[in-house]
Design an enzyme around this catalytic site. Structure first.
Site, PDB file in Angstrom:
ATOM      1  N   ASN A  11      -2.315   2.533  -1.620  1.00 46.34           N
ATOM      2  CA  ASN A  11      -2.722   3.405  -0.519  1.00 46.34           C
ATOM      3  C   ASN A  11      -3.435   4.660  -1.017  1.00 46.34           C
ATOM      4  O   ASN A  11      -3.309   5.747  -0.442  1.00 46.34           O
ATOM      5  CB  ASN A  11      -1.523   3.760   0.364  1.00 46.34           C
ATOM      6  CG  ASN A  11      -1.329   2.763   1.492  1.00 46.34           C
ATOM      7  OD1 ASN A  11      -2.286   2.384   2.170  1.00 46.34           O
ATOM      8  ND2 ASN A  11      -0.102   2.312   1.691  1.00 46.34           N
ATOM      9  N   ASN A  20      -1.080  -7.623  -0.797  1.00 44.94           N
ATOM     10  CA  ASN A  20      -0.381  -7.172   0.402  1.00 44.94           C
ATOM     11  C   ASN A  20      -0.643  -8.218   1.478  1.00 44.94           C
ATOM     12  O   ASN A  20      -1.751  -8.293   2.022  1.00 44.94           O
ATOM     13  CB  ASN A  20      -0.896  -5.792   0.835  1.00 44.94           C
ATOM     14  CG  ASN A  20      -0.208  -5.273   2.088  1.00 44.94           C
ATOM     15  OD1 ASN A  20       0.119  -6.031   2.989  1.00 44.94           O
ATOM     16  ND2 ASN A  20      -0.010  -3.969   2.160  1.00 44.94           N
ATOM     17  N   ASP A  49      -0.163  -2.261  -3.646  1.00 44.11           N
ATOM     18  CA  ASP A  49      -0.935  -1.524  -2.655  1.00 44.11           C
ATOM     19  C   ASP A  49      -0.629  -0.050  -2.869  1.00 44.11           C
ATOM     20  O   ASP A  49       0.440   0.430  -2.503  1.00 44.11           O
ATOM     21  CB  ASP A  49      -0.544  -1.987  -1.252  1.00 44.11           C
ATOM     22  CG  ASP A  49      -1.243  -1.192  -0.155  1.00 44.11           C
ATOM     23  OD1 ASP A  49      -2.014  -0.261  -0.472  1.00 44.11           O
ATOM     24  OD2 ASP A  49      -0.986  -1.486   1.029  1.00 44.11           O
ATOM     25  N   ASP A  54      -5.054  -7.952   6.174  1.00 44.41           N
ATOM     26  CA  ASP A  54      -6.174  -7.017   6.063  1.00 44.41           C
ATOM     27  C   ASP A  54      -6.481  -6.670   4.608  1.00 44.41           C
ATOM     28  O   ASP A  54      -7.467  -5.981   4.330  1.00 44.41           O
ATOM     29  CB  ASP A  54      -5.944  -5.748   6.889  1.00 44.41           C
ATOM     30  CG  ASP A  54      -4.562  -5.148   6.723  1.00 44.41           C
ATOM     31  OD1 ASP A  54      -3.704  -5.750   6.048  1.00 44.41           O
ATOM     32  OD2 ASP A  54      -4.320  -4.050   7.276  1.00 44.41           O
ATOM     33  N   HIS A  55      -5.665  -7.163   3.674  1.00 45.16           N
ATOM     34  CA  HIS A  55      -5.882  -6.962   2.237  1.00 45.16           C
ATOM     35  C   HIS A  55      -6.292  -8.275   1.569  1.00 45.16           C
ATOM     36  O   HIS A  55      -5.881  -9.358   1.999  1.00 45.16           O
ATOM     37  CB  HIS A  55      -4.602  -6.485   1.545  1.00 45.16           C
ATOM     38  CG  HIS A  55      -4.136  -5.135   1.970  1.00 45.16           C
ATOM     39  ND1 HIS A  55      -4.264  -4.013   1.180  1.00 45.16           N
ATOM     40  CD2 HIS A  55      -3.509  -4.716   3.103  1.00 45.16           C
ATOM     41  CE1 HIS A  55      -3.738  -2.971   1.799  1.00 45.16           C
ATOM     42  NE2 HIS A  55      -3.280  -3.372   2.970  1.00 45.16           N
ATOM     43  N   ASP A 112      -5.869  -1.554  -3.614  1.00 44.92           N
ATOM     44  CA  ASP A 112      -4.953  -2.485  -4.282  1.00 44.92           C
ATOM     45  C   ASP A 112      -5.338  -2.525  -5.760  1.00 44.92           C
ATOM     46  O   ASP A 112      -6.438  -2.961  -6.112  1.00 44.92           O
ATOM     47  CB  ASP A 112      -5.048  -3.867  -3.642  1.00 44.92           C
ATOM     48  CG  ASP A 112      -4.702  -3.811  -2.163  1.00 44.92           C
ATOM     49  OD1 ASP A 112      -3.518  -3.961  -1.835  1.00 44.92           O
ATOM     50  OD2 ASP A 112      -5.625  -3.592  -1.353  1.00 44.92           O
ATOM     51  N   GLU A 160       4.441  -5.733   1.645  1.00 46.94           N
ATOM     52  CA  GLU A 160       4.545  -5.877   3.094  1.00 46.94           C
ATOM     53  C   GLU A 160       4.933  -7.297   3.501  1.00 46.94           C
ATOM     54  O   GLU A 160       4.309  -7.908   4.369  1.00 46.94           O
ATOM     55  CB  GLU A 160       3.251  -5.449   3.796  1.00 46.94           C
ATOM     56  CG  GLU A 160       3.143  -3.943   3.985  1.00 46.94           C
ATOM     57  CD  GLU A 160       2.224  -3.546   5.122  1.00 46.94           C
ATOM     58  OE1 GLU A 160       2.751  -3.264   6.214  1.00 46.94           O
ATOM     59  OE2 GLU A 160       1.001  -3.530   4.908  1.00 46.94           O
TER      60      GLU A 160
END
Length: 255
Positions: free
Chosen positions: A147, A7, A145, A246-247, A217, A34
């Site tokens: 989530n 991501n 991802d 942030d990943h 992930d 993303e």
């Protein structure tokens, strides 16, 4: 064969990071989430110069998915068949005989909200689709991802990330387990791993420096691919770079 999920949290911002990382890690297939780019702005020319062909589905500002591969992708599917959704969260393709499904799973906002209910409906639709894909493509990998942190050990603080919290709620984890029960395996857990290994850290509160993360992930491999898995992990290095996503990339290597 190295297959990666990342991501990137805006390909417009993170393209130099992606180019640097492709050159260093040399994966064969990369599933991105993303990208946050309309298709007309996708940097397929720049990625071709790096040796990768691209298939993608994007939209302005939000969402967006792509599959990069050294070998041309075939039989591309955008979106979940039969599930009406304007959000660009899903792309699938076949690369070298391997069926790849790239997911950017709905976040869900908070337990009990409309977005949470949408997430559970979305996951139900993914389950039905993956079940059909497995019947036609035994060599299948579902990655992205998600989530969802699969277990307590995939969170930095299980007391906070409990069964009533978004990303770790009972219904979300049950949906992931139903997906795994189709005959998929979490590649990361096929191998010994360090404790407190995460793939996402909040930008706030020095989350990465303090390792306040989650492993959301995932790379899920079919039963036929399980025996071909030789390694799996998370590459934290790109998270240390300037203006990072942030990943961090999650990867699996197949023999």
């Amino acid at each position: 064969m190295k297959i990666i999920s990342w991501n990137v949290n805006s390909l417009n911002v993170r393209l130099p990071h992606l180019q640097q990382w492709l050159a260093a890690f040399a994966p064969d297939v990369v599933a991105l989430q993303e990208t946050k780019l309309e298709d007309s702005r996708f940097p397929d020319t720049a990625l071709a110069e790096a040796g990768y062909r691209s298939v993608f589905a994007g939209q302005k500002t939000y969402n967006g998915v792509a599959i990069l591969s050294r070998e041309a992708a075939q039989d591309v599917q955008i979106g979940i068949p039969g599930f009406e959704d304007e959000q660009k969260r899903v792309i699938a393709a076949t690369v070298g005989g391997l069926r790849i499904i790239d997911l950017y799973v709905v976040n869900g906002q908070d337990v009990g909200t409309d977005k949470y209910a949408y997430k559970l409906r979305w996951l139900d639709a993914v389950h039905a689709w993956v079940q059909d894909e497995l019947s036609r493509h035994p060599d299948l990998i579902v990655l992205g991802d998600f989530n969802i942190a699969p277990e307590a050990r995939d969170t930095h603080d299980p007391a906070v990330w409990n069964d009533s919290h978004i990303l770790t709620s009972t219904a979300e984890r049950d949906a992931l387990q139903r997906l795994l029960s189709l005959g998929l395996h979490d590649a990361f857990r096929l191998f010994p791993q360090e404790e407190n290994a995460f793939s996402w850290w909040d930008y706030r509160q020095a989350g990465f420096r303090r390792n306040l993360g989650l492993r959301i992930d995932l790379t899920l491999v079919s039963e036929s691919l399980r025996a071909r898995c030789v390694a799996a992990g998370i590459d934290r290095e790109p998270r240390t770079w300037d203006r990072p996503s942030d990943h961090a990339p999650a990867w699996v290597e197949l023999a």
